[in-house]
Motif scaffolding. Structure first.
Motif, PDB file in Angstrom:
ATOM      1  N   ILE A  73       3.311 -55.170  20.702  1.00 50.61           N
ATOM      2  CA  ILE A  73       2.218 -56.174  20.658  1.00 50.61           C
ATOM      3  C   ILE A  73       0.874 -55.358  20.166  1.00 50.61           C
ATOM      4  N   SER A  74      -0.085 -55.997  19.863  1.00 48.39           N
ATOM      5  CA  SER A  74      -1.516 -55.389  19.224  1.00 48.39           C
ATOM      6  C   SER A  74      -2.083 -54.547  20.198  1.00 48.39           C
ATOM      7  N   ALA A  75      -2.622 -53.469  20.036  1.00 49.05           N
ATOM      8  CA  ALA A  75      -3.318 -52.715  20.946  1.00 49.05           C
ATOM      9  C   ALA A  75      -4.404 -53.400  21.794  1.00 49.05           C
ATOM     10  N   PHE A  76      -4.986 -54.342  21.252  1.00 46.15           N
ATOM     11  CA  PHE A  76      -6.118 -55.116  21.793  1.00 46.15           C
ATOM     12  C   PHE A  76      -5.465 -56.026  22.851  1.00 46.15           C
ATOM     13  N   ALA A  77      -4.424 -56.842  22.593  1.00 43.72           N
ATOM     14  CA  ALA A  77      -3.666 -57.551  23.532  1.00 43.72           C
ATOM     15  C   ALA A  77      -3.302 -56.554  24.849  1.00 43.72           C
ATOM     16  N   TYR A  78      -2.750 -55.418  24.529  1.00 44.56           N
ATOM     17  CA  TYR A  78      -2.592 -54.638  25.791  1.00 44.56           C
ATOM     18  C   TYR A  78      -3.620 -54.503  26.750  1.00 44.56           C
ATOM     19  N   GLY A  79      -4.817 -54.328  25.850  1.00 42.45           N
ATOM     20  CA  GLY A  79      -6.212 -53.830  26.822  1.00 42.45           C
ATOM     21  C   GLY A  79      -6.387 -55.233  27.520  1.00 42.45           C
ATOM     22  N   GLU A  80      -6.248 -56.029  27.025  1.00 47.78           N
ATOM     23  CA  GLU A  80      -6.642 -57.436  27.650  1.00 47.78           C
ATOM     24  C   GLU A  80      -5.705 -57.638  28.917  1.00 47.78           C
ATOM     25  N   ASN A  81      -4.358 -57.034  28.938  1.00 46.24           N
ATOM     26  CA  ASN A  81      -3.368 -57.197  29.878  1.00 46.24           C
ATOM     27  C   ASN A  81      -2.608 -56.138  30.549  1.00 46.24           C
ATOM     28  N   ALA A  82      -3.527 -54.998  30.386  1.00 42.07           N
ATOM     29  CA  ALA A  82      -2.977 -53.743  30.726  1.00 42.07           C
ATOM     30  C   ALA A  82      -2.745 -53.483  32.335  1.00 42.07           C
ATOM     31  N   HIS A  83      -3.197 -54.696  33.233  1.00 42.00           N
ATOM     32  CA  HIS A  83      -2.982 -54.830  34.703  1.00 42.00           C
ATOM     33  C   HIS A  83      -1.458 -55.591  34.787  1.00 42.00           C
ATOM     34  N   HIS A  84      -1.107 -56.195  33.683  1.00 39.80           N
ATOM     35  CA  HIS A  84       0.257 -56.971  34.032  1.00 39.80           C
ATOM     36  C   HIS A  84       1.347 -56.318  33.086  1.00 39.80           C
ATOM     37  N   TYR A  85       1.005 -55.225  32.138  1.00 45.68           N
ATOM     38  CA  TYR A  85       1.868 -54.635  31.142  1.00 45.68           C
ATOM     39  C   TYR A  85       2.011 -53.312  31.283  1.00 45.68           C
ATOM     40  N   SER A  86       3.232 -52.496  31.269  1.00 45.77           N
ATOM     41  CA  SER A  86       3.316 -51.218  30.903  1.00 45.77           C
ATOM     42  C   SER A  86       3.801 -50.682  29.389  1.00 45.77           C
ATOM     43  N   LEU A  87       3.743 -49.669  29.261  1.00 44.32           N
ATOM     44  CA  LEU A  87       3.900 -48.913  27.951  1.00 44.32           C
ATOM     45  C   LEU A  87       5.321 -48.433  27.835  1.00 44.32           C
ATOM     46  N   LEU A  88       5.850 -48.502  26.596  1.00 44.86           N
ATOM     47  CA  LEU A  88       7.174 -47.541  26.348  1.00 44.86           C
ATOM     48  C   LEU A  88       6.349 -46.275  25.599  1.00 44.86           C
ATOM     49  N   PRO A  89       6.851 -45.064  26.175  1.00 46.44           N
ATOM     50  CA  PRO A  89       6.156 -43.895  25.663  1.00 46.44           C
ATOM     51  C   PRO A  89       6.824 -43.633  24.099  1.00 46.44           C
ATOM     52  N   ASN A  90       6.003 -42.775  23.278  1.00 44.08           N
ATOM     53  CA  ASN A  90       6.651 -42.412  22.284  1.00 44.08           C
ATOM     54  C   ASN A  90       6.639 -43.491  20.993  1.00 44.08           C
ATOM     55  N   LEU A  91       6.277 -44.376  21.311  1.00 40.24           N
ATOM     56  CA  LEU A  91       6.150 -45.664  20.187  1.00 40.24           C
ATOM     57  C   LEU A  91       5.038 -46.442  20.030  1.00 40.24           C
ATOM     58  N   SER A  92       4.539 -46.334  18.759  1.00 41.67           N
ATOM     59  CA  SER A  92       3.203 -47.110  18.351  1.00 41.67           C
ATOM     60  C   SER A  92       3.479 -47.105  16.915  1.00 41.67           C
ATOM     61  N   ILE A  93       2.453 -48.063  16.324  1.00 45.19           N
ATOM     62  CA  ILE A  93       2.038 -48.351  15.040  1.00 45.19           C
ATOM     63  C   ILE A  93       0.755 -47.452  15.051  1.00 45.19           C
ATOM     64  N   SER A  94       0.578 -46.325  14.304  1.00 43.53           N
ATOM     65  CA  SER A  94      -0.843 -45.778  14.240  1.00 43.53           C
ATOM     66  C   SER A  94      -0.830 -45.010  12.848  1.00 43.53           C
ATOM     67  N   SER A  95      -2.225 -44.836  12.528  1.00 46.70           N
ATOM     68  CA  SER A  95      -2.467 -43.896  11.312  1.00 46.70           C
ATOM     69  C   SER A  95      -3.542 -42.940  11.499  1.00 46.70           C
ATOM     70  N   THR A  96      -3.449 -41.874  11.032  1.00 45.60           N
ATOM     71  CA  THR A  96      -4.691 -41.000  10.714  1.00 45.60           C
ATOM     72  C   THR A  96      -5.245 -40.887   9.488  1.00 45.60           C
ATOM     73  N   GLY A  97      -6.453 -41.910   9.508  1.00 49.42           N
ATOM     74  CA  GLY A  97      -7.122 -42.143   8.181  1.00 49.42           C
ATOM     75  C   GLY A  97      -6.221 -43.604   7.741  1.00 49.42           C
ATOM     76  N   LYS A  98      -6.308 -43.541   6.424  1.00 48.04           N
ATOM     77  CA  LYS A  98      -5.752 -45.025   5.802  1.00 48.04           C
ATOM     78  C   LYS A  98      -4.520 -45.578   6.577  1.00 48.04           C
ATOM     79  N   VAL A  99      -4.399 -46.907   6.892  1.00 48.89           N
ATOM     80  CA  VAL A  99      -3.255 -47.528   7.155  1.00 48.89           C
ATOM     81  C   VAL A  99      -2.714 -48.414   5.845  1.00 48.89           C
ATOM     82  N   MET A 100      -3.276 -48.769   5.134  1.00 47.40           N
ATOM     83  CA  MET A 100      -3.262 -49.536   3.846  1.00 47.40           C
ATOM     84  C   MET A 100      -3.072 -51.064   4.084  1.00 47.40           C
TER      85      MET A 100
END
Length: 287
Positions: A57-84
């Motif tokens: 899910i989008s990072a913002f959606a997790y922020g809105e629902n962090a009290h109901h959700y947990s995260l799987l570690p070592n998985l994301s879609i991230s970029s350092t600089g350009k994402v394109m």
């Protein structure tokens, strides 16, 4: 004893997710999982409703629902600089958009709020925003600039009629020095509690698929070319700048994003990252 049923797992219908999903071992793990293809905004909605158990899910959606959700570690879609694939198309330079009319994609809460943070917090602007369906031509007909994400952003950039293009991942890094995490693998808390065995098996499957996706990126690139077009060099560049990890620097950058979003009132309450498991799995699933 753990209950058993197939976990409903969201699958973003964008090419940026391919390295994590392409080698997922459905032959072995099909008894645990059913994939539900969705665009990010719809996946966010269905996760909140409970009809999807977990997904990127989008990072913002997790922020809105962090009290109901947990995260799987070592998985994301991230970029350092350009994402394109998170792009601002503009008729004029960025600093002249402070009081302009901006069209925002309806496909990503993370990206549109990232732009609001950049524009209002770092540039000092206060433009007007309109959320629209993603179409460069229609958006730019009525507005001074627009935000597009995913494959819409890629195609629009390939066929850009002459607009200025800014990469939001690049802008975020320029102003903060942090990587930007656009999506996280989140799980509804009741699923963690009731289906932990299945969840752990699915998690292992994603970690192994990610590892194979990294080691055999040529196969992923060929799939993208066959199903979406574009050149080999484009996909090599694209997948090389994306990170599917979620290390300490990624987490710090995401926490900074949440802190700024909370400060601006984009999020109603402070967010703390909460994980399902403490470490990546070491055991492997046999077919």
């Amino acid at each position: 004893m753990n209950q058993q049923r197939k976990l409903q797992v969201g699958k973003i219908t964008f090419t940026n997710i391919l390295p994590v999903y392409h080698f997922f071992d459905e032959a072995s793990l099909g008894k645990y999982v059913e994939f539900i293809p969705q665009v990010p905004a719809e996946l966010n909605k269905k996760m909140k409703e409970g009809s999807i158990d977990l997904g990127p899910i989008s990072a913002f959606a997790y922020g809105e629902n962090a009290h109901h959700y947990s995260l799987l570690p070592n998985l994301s879609i991230s970029s350092t600089g350009k994402v394109m694939t998170v792009l601002l198309f503009s008729k004029k330079p960025l600093h002249l958009l402070k009081e302009s009319s901006i069209a925002l994609t309806n496909q990503s809460a993370t990206s549109i709020n990232l732009f609001k943070i950049i524009m209002e917090k770092f540039i000092g602007g206060k433009p007007s925003y309109t959320v629209m369906e993603s179409s460069l031509q229609r958006m730019m007909k009525q507005h001074d600039a627009c935000i597009l994400i995913g494959d819409d952003a890629t195609l629009s950039n390939w066929n850009n009629p002459g607009y200025l293009v800014y990469d939001l991942g690049d802008l975020w890094y320029h102003y903060t020095g942090y990587p930007m995490t656009f999506a996280v693998w989140a799980v509804r808390d009741e699923v963690v509690q009731q289906y932990s065995d299945q969840l752990y098996a699915v998690y292992q499957g994603f970690i192994q698929s990610k590892q194979r996706g990294r080691a055999q990126i040529g196969e992923v690139i060929q799939y993208a070319m066959n199903h979406f077009g574009g050149s080999e060099i484009h996909w090599q560049t694209y997948f090389s700048i994306l990170s599917y990890d979620f290390n300490e620097e990624h987490r710090a950058g995401l926490q900074h994003y949440y802190d700024l979003a909370t400060e601006m009132g984009l999020l109603k309450q402070a967010v703390q990252l909460k994980f399902c498991f403490t470490e990546a799995p070491t055991m492997r699933i046999n077919g």
